[in-house]
Design a protein around this motif. Structure first.
Motif, PDB file in Angstrom:
ATOM      1  N   MET A  88       0.825  -1.204   0.000  1.00 49.71           N
ATOM      2  CA  MET A  88       0.000   0.000   0.000  1.00 49.71           C
ATOM      3  C   MET A  88       0.861   1.257   0.000  1.00 49.71           C
ATOM      4  O   MET A  88       0.578   2.223  -0.720  1.00 49.71           O
ATOM      5  CB  MET A  88      -0.917  -0.002   1.221  1.00 49.71           C
ATOM      6  CG  MET A  88      -1.906   1.164   1.266  1.00 49.71           C
ATOM      7  SD  MET A  88      -3.201   0.994   0.012  1.00 49.71           S
ATOM      8  CE  MET A  88      -4.090  -0.437   0.654  1.00 49.71           C
ATOM      9  N   PHE A  89       1.905   1.261   0.814  1.00 48.31           N
ATOM     10  CA  PHE A  89       2.786   2.426   0.883  1.00 48.31           C
ATOM     11  C   PHE A  89       3.454   2.678  -0.463  1.00 48.31           C
ATOM     12  O   PHE A  89       3.585   3.826  -0.895  1.00 48.31           O
ATOM     13  CB  PHE A  89       3.830   2.238   1.978  1.00 48.31           C
ATOM     14  CG  PHE A  89       3.370   2.653   3.341  1.00 48.31           C
ATOM     15  CD1 PHE A  89       2.117   2.275   3.816  1.00 48.31           C
ATOM     16  CD2 PHE A  89       4.177   3.414   4.166  1.00 48.31           C
ATOM     17  CE1 PHE A  89       1.677   2.652   5.083  1.00 48.31           C
ATOM     18  CE2 PHE A  89       3.750   3.800   5.432  1.00 48.31           C
ATOM     19  CZ  PHE A  89       2.503   3.418   5.889  1.00 48.31           C
ATOM     20  N   ALA A  90       3.876   1.610  -1.116  1.00 47.81           N
ATOM     21  CA  ALA A  90       4.494   1.762  -2.436  1.00 47.81           C
ATOM     22  C   ALA A  90       3.486   2.312  -3.433  1.00 47.81           C
ATOM     23  O   ALA A  90       3.807   3.190  -4.248  1.00 47.81           O
ATOM     24  CB  ALA A  90       5.046   0.419  -2.910  1.00 47.81           C
ATOM     25  N   LYS A  91       2.259   1.812  -3.368  1.00 47.27           N
ATOM     26  CA  LYS A  91       1.202   2.299  -4.255  1.00 47.27           C
ATOM     27  C   LYS A  91       0.930   3.777  -4.028  1.00 47.27           C
ATOM     28  O   LYS A  91       0.608   4.522  -4.961  1.00 47.27           O
ATOM     29  CB  LYS A  91      -0.073   1.490  -4.024  1.00 47.27           C
ATOM     30  CG  LYS A  91      -1.238   1.868  -4.907  1.00 47.27           C
ATOM     31  CD  LYS A  91      -2.451   0.992  -4.616  1.00 47.27           C
ATOM     32  CE  LYS A  91      -3.647   1.379  -5.473  1.00 47.27           C
ATOM     33  NZ  LYS A  91      -4.832   0.521  -5.165  1.00 47.27           N
ATOM     34  N   ASP A  92       1.091   4.200  -2.775  1.00 46.25           N
ATOM     35  CA  ASP A  92       0.863   5.606  -2.429  1.00 46.25           C
ATOM     36  C   ASP A  92       2.102   6.466  -2.616  1.00 46.25           C
ATOM     37  O   ASP A  92       2.133   7.617  -2.165  1.00 46.25           O
ATOM     38  CB  ASP A  92       0.371   5.718  -0.989  1.00 46.25           C
ATOM     39  CG  ASP A  92      -1.115   5.409  -0.865  1.00 46.25           C
ATOM     40  OD1 ASP A  92      -1.840   5.558  -1.852  1.00 46.25           O
ATOM     41  OD2 ASP A  92      -1.557   5.020   0.240  1.00 46.25           O
ATOM     42  N   GLY A  93       3.144   5.924  -3.251  1.00 43.53           N
ATOM     43  CA  GLY A  93       4.283   6.727  -3.658  1.00 43.53           C
ATOM     44  C   GLY A  93       5.521   6.638  -2.810  1.00 43.53           C
ATOM     45  O   GLY A  93       6.523   7.296  -3.106  1.00 43.53           O
ATOM     46  N   ALA A  94       5.510   5.835  -1.755  1.00 42.50           N
ATOM     47  CA  ALA A  94       6.675   5.751  -0.880  1.00 42.50           C
ATOM     48  C   ALA A  94       7.727   4.797  -1.441  1.00 42.50           C
ATOM     49  O   ALA A  94       7.415   3.836  -2.141  1.00 42.50           O
ATOM     50  CB  ALA A  94       6.262   5.287   0.510  1.00 42.50           C
TER      51      ALA A  94
END
Length: 255
Positions: free
Chosen positions: A24-30
């Motif tokens: 989820m964090f990767a999907k949100d740009g992290a």
């Protein structure tokens, strides 16, 4: 994207809530440092992020060991240059037993991973964040940390400790732009939970019935809460134990 250009470190990210949070964090740009004791599972999570066009590295670490956690944070900073947010999710439960029947070794191991591990992570995450002007930490507690859990005294005690530790650190670093919050999940349909429900006759109906929504939560629903608390949209929230329990505590059939 909630977490664009942020660097996040997530423990216990090889499966379950931790894996869902990393994705989820990767999907949100992290950019994500995926941490787990189980090398194959952790590497698979990092590979999945990179395959989808995100940026992730895998770091093998045991959260109960001081030197391992010190190296974990150092490796993250060496690769990404900074640390903006962290989700301390790694935990373990003890064997089911009455409080008086709990083995000391089970107590010690549960505390070492579930409570001491969170403290060790923050011990090194906080100084790293201070160097770059602040950050956000989310510690995964449990509803058991608020209302206890029968036959799981070591786990309930550790998760209650996580809340106290979270609130203490939040007060200490609030003026230094570091926010520290906790999430207290109800029943979440992880692989371990699914295995338990499949093995015990009638367990699924009983467990789902404790939730007012009459269903278990998805790991992604905890990940969503963590992403929000680590984002700038939660800029005035610190020291809060966020209950994400599908209505266990307001279930009219349990009151």
């Amino acid at each position: 994207m909630l977490l664009a250009d942020k660097v996040a470190l997530i423990t216990g990210a090889g499966e379950g809530i931790g894996q869902a949070t990393a994705l989820m964090f990767a999907k949100d740009g992290a950019k994500v440092a995926v941490v787990d004791r189980q090398i194959e599972l952790g590497q698979a999570t990092a590979d999945a992020i990179n395959k989808e066009g995100g940026e992730a590295i895998f770091i093998a670490a045991d959260v109960s060991q001081h030197d391992s956690i010190k190296k974990m944070v150092a490796d993250c900073i060496t690769h990404f240059g900074r640390l903006d947010c962290a989700v301390n999710n790694a935990a373990r439960s003890a064997s089911f037993a009455l409080t008086a029947d709990t083995e000391e070794q089970h107590w010690d191991l549960t505390q070492a991973v579930t409570l001491k591990g969170v403290w060790l992570c923050m011990k090194y995450q906080i100084p790293a964040m201070l160097k770059t002007g602040g950050g956000a930490i989310v510690n995964i507690s449990s509803l058991a940390g608020i209302q206890g859990e029968v036959f799981q005294a070591p786990y309930a005690a550790a998760k209650a400790g996580v809340i106290g530790l979270t609130q203490t650190a939040a007060g200490e670093y609030a003026q230094q732009n570091i926010r520290v919050n906790a999430i207290c999940p109800g029943g979440i349909l992880t692989r371990g939970m699914a295995n338990y429900l499949d093995k015990v006759p009638g367990a699924r109906e009983k467990v789902e019935g404790t939730h007012a929504m009459r269903r278990l939560g998805k790991p992604e629903e905890i990940a969503d809460a963590a992403a929000y608390l680590c984002s700038d949209r939660a800029s005035f929230i610190t020291g809060h134990p966020l209950i994400v329990d599908g209505g266990i505590m307001v279930n009219p059939y349990l009151l």
